[in-house]
Write a protein that holds these residues in place. Structure first.
Motif, short mmCIF file in Angstrom:
data_model
loop_
_atom_site.label_atom_id
_atom_site.label_comp_id
_atom_site.label_asym_id
_atom_site.label_seq_id
_atom_site.Cartn_x
_atom_site.Cartn_y
_atom_site.Cartn_z
N ASP A 8 2.19 -14.76 -7.64
CA ASP A 8 2.27 -14.12 -8.96
C ASP A 8 2.32 -12.61 -8.73
O ASP A 8 1.30 -11.98 -8.45
N LEU A 9 3.50 -12.04 -8.86
CA LEU A 9 3.68 -10.60 -8.64
C LEU A 9 3.79 -9.81 -9.94
O LEU A 9 4.11 -8.62 -9.92
N ASN A 10 3.54 -10.46 -11.05
CA ASN A 10 3.68 -9.78 -12.33
C ASN A 10 2.76 -8.56 -12.40
O ASN A 10 1.54 -8.66 -12.21
N ASP A 11 3.35 -7.37 -12.63
CA ASP A 11 2.64 -6.11 -12.77
C ASP A 11 1.91 -5.70 -11.48
O ASP A 11 0.97 -4.91 -11.52
N ARG A 12 2.35 -6.26 -10.33
CA ARG A 12 1.76 -5.88 -9.05
C ARG A 12 2.77 -5.05 -8.26
O ARG A 12 3.97 -5.27 -8.33
N HIS A 13 2.25 -4.12 -7.48
CA HIS A 13 3.10 -3.18 -6.75
C HIS A 13 3.67 -3.83 -5.49
O HIS A 13 2.96 -4.47 -4.71
N GLU A 70 0.09 2.02 0.97
CA GLU A 70 -1.16 2.05 0.20
C GLU A 70 -0.94 1.47 -1.20
O GLU A 70 -0.03 1.88 -1.92
N GLY A 71 -1.81 0.51 -1.56
CA GLY A 71 -1.81 -0.02 -2.92
C GLY A 71 -0.75 -1.07 -3.21
O GLY A 71 -0.61 -1.49 -4.37
N VAL A 72 -0.01 -1.51 -2.20
CA VAL A 72 1.03 -2.52 -2.47
C VAL A 72 0.55 -3.89 -2.01
O VAL A 72 -0.28 -4.01 -1.09
N TRP A 73 1.08 -4.92 -2.63
CA TRP A 73 0.70 -6.29 -2.30
C TRP A 73 1.64 -6.89 -1.25
O TRP A 73 1.21 -7.62 -0.38
N LEU A 74 2.92 -6.59 -1.40
CA LEU A 74 3.94 -7.14 -0.51
C LEU A 74 4.86 -6.01 -0.05
O LEU A 74 5.02 -5.01 -0.76
N GLN A 93 0.67 -5.42 9.11
CA GLN A 93 -0.31 -6.31 9.71
C GLN A 93 -1.65 -5.60 9.86
O GLN A 93 -2.72 -6.18 9.59
N ALA A 94 -1.64 -4.33 10.26
CA ALA A 94 -2.88 -3.58 10.44
C ALA A 94 -3.62 -3.40 9.13
O ALA A 94 -4.86 -3.30 9.11
N ARG A 95 -2.86 -3.38 8.03
CA ARG A 95 -3.48 -3.17 6.70
C ARG A 95 -3.56 -4.47 5.90
O ARG A 95 -3.80 -4.44 4.69
N GLN A 96 -3.31 -5.60 6.55
CA GLN A 96 -3.39 -6.93 5.92
C GLN A 96 -2.44 -7.04 4.73
O GLN A 96 -2.78 -7.58 3.68
#
Length: 478
Positions: A8-13, A70-74, A93-96
């Motif tokens: 679910d990427l709705n409204d996600r960075h 920074e602040g992104v999901w994908l 990978q370092a920032r999961q």
């Protein structure tokens, strides 16, 4: 093995690194999913620049920087530099962060599958990045089997889910209701693009409370001229959903092989000189199986409404209150002409096309021969092989020149197709000489001469390259 996941990427960075055509394609999918997309690249293709101008996406100009994550999901890495893509993957990978590197599964922590979109229904196919072309081919095959109306059906079921659960507390009864919802009149109305009627059917069923009984239906389906590749996607879906198939004699085995394996097949052929199924018997079979709750496909060669008695069968179904749909097919005139390289209309030769049947003497008595003999039109004559002498006589008697070109196409679109060309005055003689048999379609008019130069499928009878004068040259070439 990959873990299948619908995010679910709705409204996600989400970050896309790269400004080319591939980045634009990935961005399109992300926007459709409701993501808040940032594209980072030194330059952007026009499509991405326009989206920046419209405010649909954010833009980071310049070369990739680690803090972009920074602040992104994908993250989608869509640059042309593998070292840069590797750096993005390592930073992610370092920032999961989950990172997809386009066309590089070794660097990716997730794969983007081949997708069949019937939103909100989605079907995803993945080869784990090992064989993306195969995944796309499988998607193409499944795409044709999934009715576009499934998306609307899922949306409708979603809106009424709570009411369905409340009405049918018993799980078995609820399953029966969903079977009816998926297979019955609600889905049929959505397929016919009648959403208000579909919702009314659903509301009525919920108000009545009892689990609806299965209601049969009939689909009048055009199978086209014979080549399975000319079957429409809707026809293919109907064949895969059918409980009973009533098929004409001219339906080829390769087409029947595409049908649901356990469907009951009943031949109701009508071929001259052999077993004949009366139309009344066909009507009775449609009624019997539909009233038993079956999904019936009345499979007809060509198009149901072009000399196929589809109109009579439609009237019968309507009179008896049987739900129906019509799936048009490619009629023989269009297909045979195309497979013989004949344009049915041409600015210099023919501004109209007439479809004519010459099945029997009764057909002849209803024809306006003076109109049919007019020039600058193309005639496509169905079922006329047994009447070629009379056809030729009538055309010439009413003013059509004996020099008018014709193309007589036997078994059009099938591997055994033969196309005979010549002049109208020679038609009966040439057809006898080459033993032309039904089914065959006659095309008469100036455009028919095009078969001599544009023919591309099957055997062209009278091809000058096959004449004896050319035999020495062919032998030398061999």
């Amino acid at each position: 093995m990959l873990y299948p996941l619908f995010a679910d990427l709705n409204d996600r960075h989400v970050l896309v690194v790269g400004g080319g055509d591939i980045a634009a394609r990935k961005t399109t999918m992300l926007l459709k999913a409701g993501a808040r997309v940032t594209v980072g690249a030194p330059m952007l293709v026009p499509e991405l620049r326009e989206w920046v101008r419209q405010g649909r996406i954010a833009y980071k100009a310049g070369t990739y920087q680690t803090d972009w994550l920074e602040g992104v999901w994908l993250v989608i890495a869509a640059t042309r530099s593998r070292p840069l893509n590797a750096r993005i993957a390592a930073d992610g990978q370092a920032r999961q962060r989950l990172v997809n590197v386009v066309d590089d599964p070794a660097l990716s922590s997730f794969q983007v599958p081949a997708l069949i979109d019937r939103s909100p229904l989605l079907v995803a196919i993945s080869s784990g990045g090992a064989a993306p072309m195969l995944a796309r081919r499988l998607r193409e095959r499944i795409e044709g089997l999934l009715d576009p109306a499934f998306g609307s059906l899922v949306q409708l079921a979603q809106r009424y889910r709570a009411r369905i659960r409340a009405r049918y507390a018993d799980l078995t009864a609820r399953r029966r209701f969903y079977d009816w919802l998926h297979d019955g009149p609600v889905h049929a109305q959505l397929r016919a693009d009648r959403p208000a009627h579909a919702e009314h059917q659903l509301m009525t069923a919920l108000a009545e409370g009892a689990a609806p009984t299965t209601i049969g239906s009939v689909a009048l389906v055009g199978a086209g001229p014979g080549d399975p590749g000319l079957l429409t996607l809707r026809a293919l879906r109907a064949l895969n959903e059918a409980d009973v198939i009533l098929h004409d004699a001219l339906i080829s085995e390769p087409i029947l092989d595409l049908a649901r394996r356990d469907a009951v097949r009943i031949a109701v052929g009508k071929r001259g000189g052999s077993t004949h199924t009366p139309q009344a018997s066909i009507h009775a079979l449609m009624l019997e199986h539909a009233q038993a709750g079956c999904r019936v496909v009345r499979l007809k060669g060509g198009d149901p409404f072009v000399f196929g008695r589809g109109g009579e069968e439609l009237e019968f179904l309507r009179e008896h209150g049987i739900a129906y749909e019509i799936v048009p097919g490619i009629t023989a005139a269009l297909a045979c002409a195309a497979y013989s390289g004949v344009p049915l209309t041409h600015r210099e030769h023919a501004q109209s096309v007439r479809l004519v049947t010459a099945h029997c003497q009764q057909s002849f008595n209803t024809l306006d021969w003076s109109e049919l003999a007019r020039e600058r039109q193309t005639l496509a004559v169905y079922m006329g092989v047994g009447q070629l002498d009379e056809l030729t006589r009538q055309f010439i008697a009413h003013g059509r020149a004996a020099s008018t070109p014709f193309a007589l196409i036997e078994n059009g679109t099938l591997p055994q197709q033969r196309t005979l060309t010549g002049k109208l005055g020679e038609l009966p003689t040439l057809a006898t000489r080459h033993a032309i048999q039904a089914p065959a379609l006659l095309i008469l008019g100036e455009v028919a001469a095009q078969a001599n130069v544009s023919h591309w499928f099957g055997e062209l009878l009278g091809d000058p390259l096959l004449q004896p004068a050319f035999a020495p040259a062919l032998a030398d070439a061999a």
